[in-house]
Design a protein around this motif. Structure first.
Motif, PDB file in Angstrom:
ATOM      1  N   ARG A 160       0.844  -1.201   0.000  1.00 37.12           N
ATOM      2  CA  ARG A 160       0.000   0.000   0.000  1.00 37.12           C
ATOM      3  C   ARG A 160       0.875   1.246   0.000  1.00 37.12           C
ATOM      4  NH1 ARG A 160      -3.549  -2.032   5.054  1.00 37.12           N
ATOM      5  NH2 ARG A 160      -4.939  -3.478   3.988  1.00 37.12           N
ATOM      6  N   PRO A 161       0.327   2.376  -0.426  1.00 38.45           N
ATOM      7  CA  PRO A 161       1.118   3.613  -0.361  1.00 38.45           C
ATOM      8  C   PRO A 161       1.478   3.951   1.087  1.00 38.45           C
ATOM      9  CG  PRO A 161      -0.887   3.931  -1.652  1.00 38.45           C
ATOM     10  CD  PRO A 161      -0.988   2.580  -1.018  1.00 38.45           C
ATOM     11  N   VAL A 162       2.711   4.372   1.295  1.00 37.49           N
ATOM     12  CA  VAL A 162       3.174   4.739   2.634  1.00 37.49           C
ATOM     13  C   VAL A 162       2.824   6.197   2.891  1.00 37.49           C
ATOM     14  CG1 VAL A 162       5.201   5.008   4.103  1.00 37.49           C
ATOM     15  CG2 VAL A 162       5.028   3.056   2.567  1.00 37.49           C
ATOM     16  N   ARG A 163       2.105   6.452   3.977  1.00 36.28           N
ATOM     17  CA  ARG A 163       1.733   7.827   4.352  1.00 36.28           C
ATOM     18  C   ARG A 163       2.776   8.444   5.273  1.00 36.28           C
ATOM     19  NH1 ARG A 163      -1.980  10.783   3.682  1.00 36.28           N
ATOM     20  NH2 ARG A 163      -2.177  11.468   5.799  1.00 36.28           N
ATOM     21  N   GLU A 164       3.232   7.644   6.224  1.00 38.87           N
ATOM     22  CA  GLU A 164       4.220   8.122   7.194  1.00 38.87           C
ATOM     23  C   GLU A 164       5.107   6.963   7.575  1.00 38.87           C
ATOM     24  OE1 GLU A 164       2.521  11.179  10.266  1.00 38.87           O
ATOM     25  OE2 GLU A 164       1.033   9.588   9.995  1.00 38.87           O
ATOM     26  N   ARG A 165       6.307   7.281   7.980  1.00 35.47           N
ATOM     27  CA  ARG A 165       7.213   6.262   8.494  1.00 35.47           C
ATOM     28  C   ARG A 165       7.914   6.836   9.709  1.00 35.47           C
ATOM     29  NH1 ARG A 165       9.814   4.229   4.185  1.00 35.47           N
ATOM     30  NH2 ARG A 165       8.538   2.392   4.273  1.00 35.47           N
ATOM     31  N   PHE A 166       7.876   6.089  10.790  1.00 34.06           N
ATOM     32  CA  PHE A 166       8.573   6.462  12.018  1.00 34.06           C
ATOM     33  C   PHE A 166       9.622   5.385  12.260  1.00 34.06           C
ATOM     34  CE2 PHE A 166       4.148   7.906  12.513  1.00 34.06           C
ATOM     35  CZ  PHE A 166       4.342   9.259  12.701  1.00 34.06           C
TER      36      PHE A 166
ATOM     37  N   GLY B 225      12.860   4.053  14.499  1.00 36.26           N
ATOM     38  CA  GLY B 225      13.713   4.116  15.677  1.00 36.26           C
ATOM     39  C   GLY B 225      14.958   3.296  15.418  1.00 36.26           C
ATOM     40  N   HIS B 226      15.747   3.061  16.464  1.00 37.82           N
ATOM     41  CA  HIS B 226      16.941   2.237  16.294  1.00 37.82           C
ATOM     42  C   HIS B 226      16.574   0.776  16.102  1.00 37.82           C
ATOM     43  CE1 HIS B 226      19.787   5.405  17.031  1.00 37.82           C
ATOM     44  NE2 HIS B 226      19.087   5.775  18.089  1.00 37.82           N
ATOM     45  N   ASP B 227      15.594   0.299  16.838  1.00 39.56           N
ATOM     46  CA  ASP B 227      15.245  -1.116  16.811  1.00 39.56           C
ATOM     47  C   ASP B 227      13.849  -1.393  16.267  1.00 39.56           C
ATOM     48  OD1 ASP B 227      17.694  -1.814  18.080  1.00 39.56           O
ATOM     49  OD2 ASP B 227      16.834  -1.208  20.006  1.00 39.56           O
ATOM     50  N   CYS B 228      13.035  -0.373  16.117  1.00 37.36           N
ATOM     51  CA  CYS B 228      11.647  -0.554  15.693  1.00 37.36           C
ATOM     52  C   CYS B 228      11.301   0.457  14.608  1.00 37.36           C
ATOM     53  CB  CYS B 228      10.679  -0.336  16.860  1.00 37.36           C
ATOM     54  SG  CYS B 228      10.955  -1.407  18.258  1.00 37.36           S
ATOM     55  N   GLY B 229      10.268   0.134  13.852  1.00 40.49           N
ATOM     56  CA  GLY B 229       9.772   1.058  12.841  1.00 40.49           C
ATOM     57  C   GLY B 229       8.276   0.904  12.682  1.00 40.49           C
ATOM     58  N   LEU B 230       7.603   2.002  12.405  1.00 40.11           N
ATOM     59  CA  LEU B 230       6.165   1.982  12.159  1.00 40.11           C
ATOM     60  C   LEU B 230       5.920   2.575  10.782  1.00 40.11           C
ATOM     61  CD1 LEU B 230       3.211   1.611  13.174  1.00 40.11           C
ATOM     62  CD2 LEU B 230       3.337   3.990  13.958  1.00 40.11           C
ATOM     63  N   THR B 231       5.262   1.812   9.925  1.00 44.83           N
ATOM     64  CA  THR B 231       4.921   2.277   8.587  1.00 44.83           C
ATOM     65  C   THR B 231       3.413   2.409   8.511  1.00 44.83           C
ATOM     66  OG1 THR B 231       6.813   1.100   7.678  1.00 44.83           O
ATOM     67  CG2 THR B 231       5.102   1.763   6.134  1.00 44.83           C
TER      68      THR B 231
ATOM     69  N   THR C  23       9.779  -4.889  14.614  1.00 46.88           N
ATOM     70  CA  THR C  23      10.751  -4.935  15.701  1.00 46.88           C
ATOM     71  C   THR C  23      11.758  -6.024  15.376  1.00 46.88           C
ATOM     72  OG1 THR C  23       9.678  -6.631  17.048  1.00 46.88           O
ATOM     73  CG2 THR C  23       8.908  -4.358  17.347  1.00 46.88           C
ATOM     74  N   GLU C  24      12.760  -6.174  16.227  1.00 48.45           N
ATOM     75  CA  GLU C  24      13.731  -7.247  16.014  1.00 48.45           C
ATOM     76  C   GLU C  24      13.090  -8.629  16.226  1.00 48.45           C
ATOM     77  OE1 GLU C  24      16.640  -7.703  19.440  1.00 48.45           O
ATOM     78  OE2 GLU C  24      15.792  -5.718  19.870  1.00 48.45           O
ATOM     79  N   PHE C  25      11.916  -8.649  16.852  1.00 46.80           N
ATOM     80  CA  PHE C  25      11.249  -9.920  17.127  1.00 46.80           C
ATOM     81  C   PHE C  25      10.254 -10.320  16.044  1.00 46.80           C
ATOM     82  CE2 PHE C  25      12.086  -7.768  21.201  1.00 46.80           C
ATOM     83  CZ  PHE C  25      13.092  -8.602  21.655  1.00 46.80           C
ATOM     84  N   GLY C  26       9.894  -9.380  15.145  1.00 45.30           N
ATOM     85  CA  GLY C  26       8.944  -9.695  14.092  1.00 45.30           C
ATOM     86  C   GLY C  26       8.103  -8.499  13.703  1.00 45.30           C
ATOM     87  N   TRP C  27       6.976  -8.800  13.080  1.00 44.79           N
ATOM     88  CA  TRP C  27       6.082  -7.792  12.526  1.00 44.79           C
ATOM     89  C   TRP C  27       4.719  -7.885  13.192  1.00 44.79           C
ATOM     90  CZ3 TRP C  27       7.321  -4.428   8.457  1.00 44.79           C
ATOM     91  CH2 TRP C  27       8.569  -4.636   7.876  1.00 44.79           C
TER      92      TRP C  27
ATOM     93  N   VAL D 115       3.289   8.521  19.032  1.00 49.06           N
ATOM     94  CA  VAL D 115       4.647   8.673  18.494  1.00 49.06           C
ATOM     95  C   VAL D 115       4.911  10.133  18.135  1.00 49.06           C
ATOM     96  CG1 VAL D 115       6.178   8.047  16.581  1.00 49.06           C
ATOM     97  CG2 VAL D 115       4.812   6.283  17.698  1.00 49.06           C
ATOM     98  N   ARG D 116       3.954  10.791  17.473  1.00 47.07           N
ATOM     99  CA  ARG D 116       4.131  12.212  17.128  1.00 47.07           C
ATOM    100  C   ARG D 116       4.311  13.060  18.392  1.00 47.07           C
ATOM    101  NH1 ARG D 116      -0.468  11.506  14.144  1.00 47.07           N
ATOM    102  NH2 ARG D 116      -0.015  10.668  12.105  1.00 47.07           N
ATOM    103  N   SER D 117       3.541  12.764  19.439  1.00 49.87           N
ATOM    104  CA  SER D 117       3.666  13.517  20.697  1.00 49.87           C
ATOM    105  C   SER D 117       5.042  13.328  21.317  1.00 49.87           C
ATOM    106  CB  SER D 117       2.585  13.085  21.689  1.00 49.87           C
ATOM    107  OG  SER D 117       1.311  13.402  21.191  1.00 49.87           O
TER     108      SER D 117
END
Length: 171
Positions: free
Chosen positions: A58-64, A66-72, A94-98, A113-115
């Motif tokens: 899907r189109p990505v709206r935002e991506r956050f 971190g060092h070990d985690c990410g939110l798409t 995360t390093e443990f999965g999705w 996350v934005r806050s």
């Protein structure tokens, strides 16, 4: 086989998708392609920035990230019955999965996350030692000069490597 077919085949092997562009977008599209294929640091940075966007369906709206985690956060955004905008969902890595999140969970997590980002950035902005560097509007960049200054600042903030010391002794 025409040259266009060869180019299309080569791009498909690299994971690129070729689509027809309306005539009124032809000039903008050609400029974008020129920027992406530049054989320099800017071109590599653009390609590196674009590459992760191709991982998702899907189109990505935002991506956050971190060092070990990410939110798409995936779009597009649809309006709920109360007028609230909801993305289609998100993927938490995360390093443990999705973990796939629902539209409501995505909204809740993205707000948190934005806050957190705002809190950290405002804390830096309001530090007393930053007061003299604050400007009312975004300064323009003079790439050649600014990149050289940034490189020197990076070199002064990091310890010299063995090869740098050898180069200094050789002079």
């Amino acid at each position: 086989m025409s040259i266009c077919s060869w180019i299309k085949t080569a791009l498909l092997k690299q994971g690129w998708i070729i689509a027809r562009v309306p005539l009124d977008d032809k000039e903008r599209t050609s400029k974008l392609v020129e920027l992406l294929v530049e054989d320099n640091a800017d071109g590599r940075a653009r390609r590196l920035t674009l590459h992760p966007w191709l991982w998702y369906e899907r189109p990505v709206r935002e991506r956050f990230e971190g060092h070990d985690c990410g939110l798409t956060v995936e779009g597009p955004v649809y309006l709920g019955s109360d007028g609230t905008g909801f993305p289609l969902g998100s993927q938490l890595r995360t390093e443990f999965g999705w973990l796939d999140l629902t539209p409501a969970e995505t909204n809740q997590l993205a707000v948190e996350v934005r806050s957190a980002i705002d809190l950290v950035l405002y804390r830096w902005f309001t530090r007393p030692d930053m007061a003299g560097r604050q400007l009312p509007c975004r300064p323009s960049r003079q790439r050649y000069y600014d990149d050289h200054v940034a490189k020197n600042l990076i070199l002064s903030a990091t310890p010299p490597t063995a090869s740098m010391e050898q180069d200094a002794h050789a002079k």
